[in-house]
Design an enzyme around this catalytic site. Sequence first.
Site, PDB file in Angstrom:
ATOM      1  N   VAL A 160     -15.977   1.902  -3.749  1.00 52.43           N
ATOM      2  CA  VAL A 160     -15.054   2.655  -4.604  1.00 52.43           C
ATOM      3  C   VAL A 160     -13.772   3.027  -3.861  1.00 52.43           C
ATOM      4  O   VAL A 160     -13.781   3.288  -2.652  1.00 52.43           O
ATOM      5  CB  VAL A 160     -15.743   3.933  -5.140  1.00 52.43           C
ATOM      6  CG1 VAL A 160     -16.117   4.882  -3.999  1.00 52.43           C
ATOM      7  CG2 VAL A 160     -14.867   4.640  -6.178  1.00 52.43           C
ATOM      8  N   HIS A 185      -6.677   4.719  -6.944  1.00 51.55           N
ATOM      9  CA  HIS A 185      -5.285   4.300  -7.100  1.00 51.55           C
ATOM     10  C   HIS A 185      -4.540   5.394  -7.862  1.00 51.55           C
ATOM     11  O   HIS A 185      -5.096   6.002  -8.784  1.00 51.55           O
ATOM     12  CB  HIS A 185      -5.172   2.996  -7.884  1.00 51.55           C
ATOM     13  CG  HIS A 185      -5.844   1.835  -7.236  1.00 51.55           C
ATOM     14  ND1 HIS A 185      -5.521   1.386  -5.977  1.00 51.55           N
ATOM     15  CD2 HIS A 185      -6.853   1.022  -7.671  1.00 51.55           C
ATOM     16  CE1 HIS A 185      -6.279   0.340  -5.664  1.00 51.55           C
ATOM     17  NE2 HIS A 185      -7.098   0.107  -6.673  1.00 51.55           N
ATOM     18  N   ALA A 197      -6.002  -0.136   1.837  1.00 55.09           N
ATOM     19  CA  ALA A 197      -7.298  -0.711   1.478  1.00 55.09           C
ATOM     20  C   ALA A 197      -7.081  -2.106   0.901  1.00 55.09           C
ATOM     21  O   ALA A 197      -6.071  -2.361   0.235  1.00 55.09           O
ATOM     22  CB  ALA A 197      -8.015   0.177   0.460  1.00 55.09           C
ATOM     23  N   GLY A 216      -6.190  -7.304  -4.499  1.00 59.54           N
ATOM     24  CA  GLY A 216      -5.266  -7.356  -3.370  1.00 59.54           C
ATOM     25  C   GLY A 216      -5.300  -6.139  -2.481  1.00 59.54           C
ATOM     26  O   GLY A 216      -6.361  -5.719  -2.032  1.00 59.54           O
ATOM     27  N   LEU A 217      -4.119  -5.527  -2.240  1.00 63.98           N
ATOM     28  CA  LEU A 217      -4.026  -4.417  -1.289  1.00 63.98           C
ATOM     29  C   LEU A 217      -3.327  -3.222  -1.920  1.00 63.98           C
ATOM     30  O   LEU A 217      -2.517  -3.356  -2.838  1.00 63.98           O
ATOM     31  CB  LEU A 217      -3.317  -4.850  -0.010  1.00 63.98           C
ATOM     32  CG  LEU A 217      -1.829  -5.180  -0.048  1.00 63.98           C
ATOM     33  CD1 LEU A 217      -0.960  -3.934   0.101  1.00 63.98           C
ATOM     34  CD2 LEU A 217      -1.477  -6.182   1.046  1.00 63.98           C
ATOM     35  N   ALA A 218      -3.649  -2.051  -1.381  1.00 64.72           N
ATOM     36  CA  ALA A 218      -3.033  -0.800  -1.822  1.00 64.72           C
ATOM     37  C   ALA A 218      -2.617  -0.002  -0.602  1.00 64.72           C
ATOM     38  O   ALA A 218      -3.451   0.288   0.268  1.00 64.72           O
ATOM     39  CB  ALA A 218      -4.002   0.001  -2.681  1.00 64.72           C
ATOM     40  N   CYS A 250     -14.169   3.582   0.054  1.00 66.44           N
ATOM     41  CA  CYS A 250     -14.659   2.313   0.591  1.00 66.44           C
ATOM     42  C   CYS A 250     -16.046   2.434   1.211  1.00 66.44           C
ATOM     43  O   CYS A 250     -16.463   1.577   1.991  1.00 66.44           O
ATOM     44  CB  CYS A 250     -13.667   1.740   1.597  1.00 66.44           C
ATOM     45  SG  CYS A 250     -12.031   1.456   0.892  1.00 66.44           S
TER      46      CYS A 250
END
Length: 337
Positions: free
Chosen positions: A140, A143, A204, A217-219, A235
């Site tokens: 988890v 965002h 992440a 993808g990425l954050a 995570c």
Amino acid sequence: MLLAVNHFITSSIPCPNHEGLRKAHPYQSLPVKVLSSLNRFSDFKTLEATSLPSAPRKVCDCFDLYNELVPYGKAWSWQKSFVNEKKALIGRNEDCPDTLIVLQHDPVYTMGTGSSDEFLNFDPEDAPYKVYRTERGGEVTYHGPGQLVMYPIINLRNHKMDLHWYLRALEEVVIRVLDKTFSIKASRLDGLTGVWVGNQKLAAIGIRVTQWITYHGLALNVTTDLTPFERIVPCGIRDRQVGSIKGLLEESQSIIECGGANVRYLNDRELIDVAHKSLIQEFSEIFQLRIHKKTNSLKSSSLKAKSPTLVLCLRRCRQMDVAGVEDAAAEIATAPP
């Protein structure tokens, strides 16, 4: 809403007593240098692992919505639509260009295909925000506003058909952004996907790859309110913290001001702007792509008028409640963030 909190940028830092500081880049850097003893790669090995052969750059269509808060479900549908469109192109032996979506999300929690509810510090039936279980790898995460999210939908046949290389390349994008733009020394941690500064995770990464086409993808936490992370075990990692560029810059303020340096303050919006510009640039360099920003919006009405193929894919995706989770054996899910 993004709050206007002041931060700083400087061009010269005369603080000889702080060995971790170095001369900042003109106009767009901050002298923060935090080293991790768990960095797995030397600078040379990191560069070697993510470099691509010199060749004419392919075009990558970029839907740049970084100043917009996009509902997660809508962005997820866009990704699945592009994936299906690219599969169809490959099936017809036609050129399959890469795509990049950049945006921010409304507050939301997302879970990976194998995520456990034990990492939720709330009742899933009474969640503080919407919760989506997706087909990406990992546990988890959260965002929300102030977090820049990049969704590369790219054909790894045109790059390198190696999932570990792809994950390291995404990490390298963020590592270079932090170093070149904010003078923050970030690293990888052994056995953990993502980008770290000391004990804090700033970015992440969770991906899905199907027939060598990537999505999710990425954050990167830029000015993100980190409070919602307290309602989860981000995570699935209990002994680490989550951080942001904004938080690191605030922590370094007393060091910056030690020598009476000339300082220019940045508010939250300016920090987002600077980080966004650097992310696009470093993504272009790492993947050797020529970014072509699309002028049309990624809204269904616009797609309906301009891309019949994509509209067809959208219709197909409406029939896929959990797209990709039960795909054929060629479907590859990877890497917990």
